[in-house]
Design a protein around this motif. Structure first.
Motif, mmCIF file in Angstrom:
data_model
loop_
_atom_site.group_PDB
_atom_site.id
_atom_site.type_symbol
_atom_site.label_atom_id
_atom_site.label_comp_id
_atom_site.label_asym_id
_atom_site.label_seq_id
_atom_site.Cartn_x
_atom_site.Cartn_y
_atom_site.Cartn_z
ATOM 1 N N ALA A 1 0.824 -1.204 0.000
ATOM 2 C CA ALA A 1 0.000 0.000 0.000
ATOM 3 C C ALA A 1 0.858 1.254 0.000
ATOM 4 O O ALA A 1 0.560 2.244 -0.673
ATOM 5 C CB ALA A 1 -0.926 0.000 1.216
ATOM 6 N N ALA A 2 1.951 1.223 0.773
ATOM 7 C CA ALA A 2 2.827 2.391 0.831
ATOM 8 C C ALA A 2 3.602 2.573 -0.466
ATOM 9 O O ALA A 2 3.734 3.688 -0.981
ATOM 10 C CB ALA A 2 3.798 2.249 2.000
ATOM 11 N N ALA A 3 4.126 1.465 -1.018
ATOM 12 C CA ALA A 3 4.935 1.555 -2.230
ATOM 13 C C ALA A 3 4.117 2.052 -3.417
ATOM 14 O O ALA A 3 4.587 2.870 -4.221
ATOM 15 C CB ALA A 3 5.538 0.188 -2.551
ATOM 16 N N ALA A 4 2.885 1.575 -3.510
ATOM 17 C CA ALA A 4 2.031 1.961 -4.634
ATOM 18 C C ALA A 4 1.229 3.220 -4.368
ATOM 19 O O ALA A 4 0.605 3.762 -5.273
ATOM 20 C CB ALA A 4 1.069 0.816 -4.963
ATOM 21 N N ASN A 5 1.253 3.711 -3.115
ATOM 22 C CA ASN A 5 0.422 4.845 -2.708
ATOM 23 C C ASN A 5 -1.024 4.602 -3.132
ATOM 24 O O ASN A 5 -1.640 5.408 -3.832
ATOM 25 C CB ASN A 5 0.956 6.160 -3.286
ATOM 26 N N GLU A 6 -1.554 3.475 -2.681
ATOM 27 C CA GLU A 6 -2.865 3.010 -3.153
ATOM 28 C C GLU A 6 -3.987 4.019 -2.926
ATOM 29 O O GLU A 6 -4.883 4.138 -3.742
ATOM 30 C CB GLU A 6 -3.222 1.699 -2.445
ATOM 31 N N THR A 7 -3.950 4.731 -1.804
ATOM 32 C CA THR A 7 -5.032 5.671 -1.516
ATOM 33 C C THR A 7 -4.769 7.060 -2.080
ATOM 34 O O THR A 7 -5.660 7.906 -2.084
ATOM 35 C CB THR A 7 -5.218 5.817 0.008
ATOM 36 N N ASP B 1 1.899 10.548 2.880
ATOM 37 C CA ASP B 1 2.575 11.801 3.198
ATOM 38 C C ASP B 1 3.471 12.198 2.024
ATOM 39 O O ASP B 1 4.386 11.457 1.657
ATOM 40 C CB ASP B 1 3.426 11.617 4.464
ATOM 41 N N PRO B 2 3.216 13.354 1.392
ATOM 42 C CA PRO B 2 3.984 13.726 0.197
ATOM 43 C C PRO B 2 5.468 13.930 0.466
ATOM 44 O O PRO B 2 6.274 13.897 -0.463
ATOM 45 C CB PRO B 2 3.316 15.039 -0.255
#
Length: 279
Positions: A197-203, A207-208
């Motif tokens: 989820a973090a690697a793909a920035n699913e949502t 945090d930019p």
């Protein structure tokens, strides 16, 4: 233990009732007589000094099972962000706190403003080399030996430490933590665990500031245009494996809201227990 239980269950039952925890954190947040450094002196950590400290006091008790009579080591204690709220919880007769850090300024402030009022709180500079915080340090992180006897502590804090450590130093730190922890003692650690989820920035709400990119084929994720050790993430599973190799058993893994998903804390939290009597 199932993955769901591992991600959400507390390591142990909280040692004090929830209403007492809430009272403590509120008291820390609003006690204007507690020591607090000037904003110009705070060299690590984002956010409000007092609010972050109060929040973590709650996390230590609720997720880590910290007791008032514990002997605590704070690795990378900085300028007392965790120490100040702990002065309101640790028993002055039975509890003990040791803080270590490579930055002289933070240690000097803590010795001047905390120890005279709370003599069970002591601070020591350890001249560990770090390219950001102590580039001229004499002690290599690869050869770290903490200046404490075996089985001396019940609770070790590493908040925002592995977020600034190269992978070849992580295991060295964790092995030292295992050495100094009592059997059944706990490590409370925060990290950036780069899961799918973090690697793909699913949502799309990660945090930019943490636009992580993988560093080659290794387990590390760096933030482009920042120094390599300014913010470091690791592949999901890397820290779990390192803890196991060090002799520490993960009892809680709670993912934080930096990745854009709802959570009660920002960084990821891992609590690990020392199960053996020695290696």
């Amino acid at each position: 233990m199932s993955e769901a239980a591992l991600l959400h269950a507390p390591a142990t039952a909280p040692p004090v009732p929830e209403d007492r925890v809430q009272w403590l954190t509120d008291a820390v947040l609003h006690n204007r007589f507690l020591p607090q450094p000037g904003s110009e002196s705070i060299f690590v950590g984002d956010g409000d000094f007092r609010a972050v400290g109060a929040e973590f006091l709650g996390h230590f008790i609720r997720m880590g099972g910290l007791r008032a009579d514990n002997r605590v080591l704070d690795i990378g204690c900085g300028i007392g962000r965790m120490a100040v709220p702990l002065t309101q919880y640790l028993d002055p007769e039975k509890g003990r706190y040791n803080g270590i850090d490579p930055v002289e300024g933070g240690i000097h402030w803590c010795r001047r403003f905390i120890t005279p009022i709370y003599p069970n709180f002591t601070f020591q500079r350890l001249d560990i080399a770090h390219e950001l915080y102590n580039p001229r340090g004499k002690i290599s992180g690869k050869a770290l030996k903490l200046p404490f006897a075996d089985r001396q502590f019940d609770f070790v804090i590493m908040t925002s430490i592995v977020t600034h450590l190269p992978p070849d130093e992580v295991l060295v730190y964790l092995r030292e933590v295992e050495r100094i922890l009592t059997q059944g003692g706990c490590l409370f650690m925060t990290a950036f665990v780069v899961d799918r989820a973090a690697a793909a920035n699913e949502t799309g709400r990660r945090d930019p500031r943490l636009a992580f990119r993988r560093d080659g084929e290794g387990p590390c994720w760096f933030v482009p245009d920042l120094p390599a050790l300014a913010a470091l993430g690791f592949d999901d599973g890397f820290l779990d494996s390192a803890l196991e190799r060090a002799g520490l058993a993960v009892v809680l893994k709670s993912l934080g809201h930096w990745r854009g998903k709802d959570a009660g804390h920002y960084q990821d939290v891992i609590v690990a227990e020392c199960r053996g009597a020695g290696r």
